[in-house]
Design a protein around this motif. Structure first.
Motif, PDB file in Angstrom:
ATOM      1  N   LEU A 133       0.842  -1.198   0.000  1.00 29.45           N
ATOM      2  CA  LEU A 133       0.000   0.000   0.000  1.00 29.45           C
ATOM      3  C   LEU A 133       0.877   1.246   0.000  1.00 29.45           C
ATOM      4  O   LEU A 133       1.105   1.881   1.030  1.00 29.45           O
ATOM      5  N   ALA A 134       1.360   1.611  -1.165  1.00 28.47           N
ATOM      6  CA  ALA A 134       2.377   2.655  -1.294  1.00 28.47           C
ATOM      7  C   ALA A 134       1.908   4.012  -0.782  1.00 28.47           C
ATOM      8  O   ALA A 134       2.730   4.859  -0.416  1.00 28.47           O
ATOM      9  N   GLU A 135       0.595   4.234  -0.746  1.00 27.43           N
ATOM     10  CA  GLU A 135       0.091   5.542  -0.326  1.00 27.43           C
ATOM     11  C   GLU A 135       0.014   5.683   1.199  1.00 27.43           C
ATOM     12  O   GLU A 135      -0.203   6.790   1.708  1.00 27.43           O
ATOM     13  N   ARG A 136       0.213   4.589   1.925  1.00 28.18           N
ATOM     14  CA  ARG A 136       0.090   4.621   3.393  1.00 28.18           C
ATOM     15  C   ARG A 136       1.463   4.820   4.042  1.00 28.18           C
ATOM     16  O   ARG A 136       2.381   4.041   3.808  1.00 28.18           O
ATOM     17  N   LYS A 137       1.563   5.837   4.852  1.00 32.42           N
ATOM     18  CA  LYS A 137       2.794   6.056   5.601  1.00 32.42           C
ATOM     19  C   LYS A 137       2.733   5.318   6.937  1.00 32.42           C
ATOM     20  O   LYS A 137       1.657   5.010   7.449  1.00 32.42           O
ATOM     21  N   PHE A 138       3.924   5.085   7.499  1.00 30.99           N
ATOM     22  CA  PHE A 138       4.044   4.382   8.762  1.00 30.99           C
ATOM     23  C   PHE A 138       4.720   5.320   9.760  1.00 30.99           C
ATOM     24  O   PHE A 138       5.879   5.692   9.586  1.00 30.99           O
ATOM     25  N   TRP A 139       3.974   5.698  10.809  1.00 28.39           N
ATOM     26  CA  TRP A 139       4.434   6.664  11.797  1.00 28.39           C
ATOM     27  C   TRP A 139       4.854   5.934  13.077  1.00 28.39           C
ATOM     28  O   TRP A 139       4.073   5.158  13.636  1.00 28.39           O
ATOM     29  N   LEU A 140       6.065   6.209  13.529  1.00 32.08           N
ATOM     30  CA  LEU A 140       6.601   5.572  14.730  1.00 32.08           C
ATOM     31  C   LEU A 140       6.796   6.630  15.819  1.00 32.08           C
ATOM     32  O   LEU A 140       7.605   7.539  15.663  1.00 32.08           O
ATOM     33  N   PHE A 141       6.063   6.484  16.910  1.00 28.06           N
ATOM     34  CA  PHE A 141       6.152   7.417  18.032  1.00 28.06           C
ATOM     35  C   PHE A 141       6.869   6.724  19.188  1.00 28.06           C
ATOM     36  O   PHE A 141       6.380   5.725  19.726  1.00 28.06           O
ATOM     37  N   ASP A 142       8.014   7.247  19.577  1.00 30.62           N
ATOM     38  CA  ASP A 142       8.756   6.652  20.693  1.00 30.62           C
ATOM     39  C   ASP A 142       9.805   7.649  21.182  1.00 30.62           C
ATOM     40  O   ASP A 142      10.385   8.388  20.378  1.00 30.62           O
ATOM     41  N   SER A 143      10.066   7.617  22.484  1.00 29.88           N
ATOM     42  CA  SER A 143      11.129   8.463  23.034  1.00 29.88           C
ATOM     43  C   SER A 143      12.503   7.868  22.788  1.00 29.88           C
ATOM     44  O   SER A 143      13.506   8.585  22.779  1.00 29.88           O
ATOM     45  N   PHE A 144      12.559   6.540  22.635  1.00 22.58           N
ATOM     46  CA  PHE A 144      13.807   5.776  22.554  1.00 22.58           C
ATOM     47  C   PHE A 144      14.660   5.988  23.817  1.00 22.58           C
ATOM     48  O   PHE A 144      15.865   5.810  23.799  1.00 22.58           O
ATOM     49  N   GLU A 145      13.986   6.339  24.909  1.00 22.88           N
ATOM     50  CA  GLU A 145      14.646   6.514  26.200  1.00 22.88           C
ATOM     51  C   GLU A 145      14.059   5.590  27.262  1.00 22.88           C
ATOM     52  O   GLU A 145      14.341   5.748  28.449  1.00 22.88           O
ATOM     53  N   GLY A 146      13.239   4.642  26.857  1.00 23.99           N
ATOM     54  CA  GLY A 146      12.605   3.757  27.815  1.00 23.99           C
ATOM     55  C   GLY A 146      11.331   4.360  28.396  1.00 23.99           C
ATOM     56  O   GLY A 146      10.813   5.373  27.903  1.00 23.99           O
ATOM     57  N   LEU A 147      10.850   3.769  29.469  1.00 24.61           N
ATOM     58  CA  LEU A 147       9.607   4.230  30.076  1.00 24.61           C
ATOM     59  C   LEU A 147       9.806   5.578  30.767  1.00 24.61           C
ATOM     60  O   LEU A 147      10.868   5.839  31.343  1.00 24.61           O
ATOM     61  N   PRO A 148       8.769   6.419  30.753  1.00 29.31           N
ATOM     62  CA  PRO A 148       8.859   7.680  31.494  1.00 29.31           C
ATOM     63  C   PRO A 148       8.647   7.434  32.990  1.00 29.31           C
ATOM     64  O   PRO A 148       8.402   6.300  33.414  1.00 29.31           O
ATOM     65  N   ALA A 149       8.711   8.478  33.769  1.00 32.49           N
ATOM     66  CA  ALA A 149       8.390   8.360  35.191  1.00 32.49           C
ATOM     67  C   ALA A 149       6.905   8.044  35.332  1.00 32.49           C
ATOM     68  O   ALA A 149       6.068   8.647  34.651  1.00 32.49           O
ATOM     69  N   PRO A 150       6.541   7.104  36.172  1.00 35.28           N
ATOM     70  CA  PRO A 150       5.120   6.778  36.357  1.00 35.28           C
ATOM     71  C   PRO A 150       4.407   7.894  37.115  1.00 35.28           C
ATOM     72  O   PRO A 150       5.032   8.705  37.803  1.00 35.28           O
ATOM     73  N   THR A 151       3.093   7.926  36.976  1.00 33.44           N
ATOM     74  CA  THR A 151       2.265   8.853  37.749  1.00 33.44           C
ATOM     75  C   THR A 151       1.497   8.056  38.791  1.00 33.44           C
ATOM     76  O   THR A 151       1.605   6.830  38.868  1.00 33.44           O
TER      77      THR A 151
END
Length: 290
Positions: A133-151
């Motif tokens: 599906l050449a018209e579909r882009k693939f978006w990758l969301f990540d900090s690449f820093e591991g998990l953030p501080a929990p709340t």
């Protein structure tokens, strides 16, 4: 013999390399010890390769069972067994649900997003599915820093790494952008179709280029705040008919389920909420209906 070992290693996904140094292997007894270790290593790699083949056959069987009894329209694709068996932290059953809902989501316009990419094994699975599906882009969301501080919402319910407290998970599970892109390159997914949104999601969904529409998203952020942020962003970009799979629902952090439950309640019927078969894994599926 060296060529044979190198070939066996390549089939298993490994490479034999010379380590620089002056240490020479002495003759006589030491040489015999080296030869014994050599053949032991070779046998271990043979076993590793055999177990990988068995795991891939198991993945094929599980996929066919789902196709026969539950998802009769599940698409077939060469390479499914490889991608399903090489997943890290995702069950074969969950991956099959991901494939099914991805293709259902692809019936509407929009790109594909993954929120939380880890080592890129699931990224490779998704990329392989949308390759034609050449018209579909693939978006990758990540900090690449591991998990953030929990709340405060992220109460520890499954101590998967035996760390004792949720606070100690900050920074764990980090992988590099290079590793993820390498996995996508291994299946020859076009680099120009990949958009990496590097950083904490609360920031990246408010800056730079963003998808205009999203047909499918896989959310694997573990904690309350990033899952909440991702879902609220997707709600503004997803047309009716789109699909979202949220990992770790009811697992690891209590915040994952809380974020989903609050989002669905606030959506006032715009999403249909589904749970998988009990043995399939800890995740849920959200289908946008309005």
């Amino acid at each position: 013999m060296k060529r044979f070992l190198q070939a066996a290693l390549r089939r298993g996904g490994y490479r034999l390399m010379r380590i620089p140094g002056d240490s020479a292997i002495p003759s006589s007894a030491a040489s015999q010890d080296f030869e014994q270790a050599y053949f032991q290593t070779l046998e271990q790699f043979r076993m590793s390769e055999a177990m990988r083949d068995i795991h891939r056959r198991d993945a094929v069987e599980v996929e066919e069972l789902y196709r026969h009894f539950l998802f009769t329209d599940l698409p077939k694709r060469e390479g499914h067994a490889r991608d399903l068996s090489d997943l890290i932290g995702t069950t074969v059953s969950e991956a099959i649900y991901v494939i099914k809902n991805l293709h259902d989501g692809l019936k509407v316009a929009g790109d594909i997003c993954e929120f939380g990419v880890a080592q890129g094994a699931t990224s490779r699975l998704l990329a392989s599915e949308i390759m034609p599906l050449a018209e579909r882009k693939f978006w990758l969301f990540d900090s690449f820093e591991g998990l953030p501080a929990p709340t405060k919402e992220d109460r520890l319910i499954h101590d998967i790494f035996k760390l004792g407290t949720m606070e100690k998970y900050k920074g764990t599970m980090a992988s590099s952008e290079t590793e993820v892109l390498g996995k996508l390159a291994s299946v020859k997914f076009p680099r120009e179709r990949i958009v990496v949104k590097k950083g904490w999601v609360k920031d990246t969904i408010q800056s730079g280029t963003l998808p205009e529409k999203v047909a499918f998203a896989y959310v694997d952020f573990d904690f309350y705040d990033p899952i909440k942020d991702a879902l609220e962003f997707l709600d503004t970009r997803m047309p009716a008919g789109g699909r979202i799979v949220v990992d770790d629902y009811g697992f690891f952090s209590e915040g994952a389920q809380l974020a989903v439950d609050q989002f669905v309640a606030a959506a006032n019927g715009r999403y249909m909420f589904e749970m998988p078969l009990p043995f399939a894994g800890h995740f849920c599926v959200l289908s946008k209906v309005a």
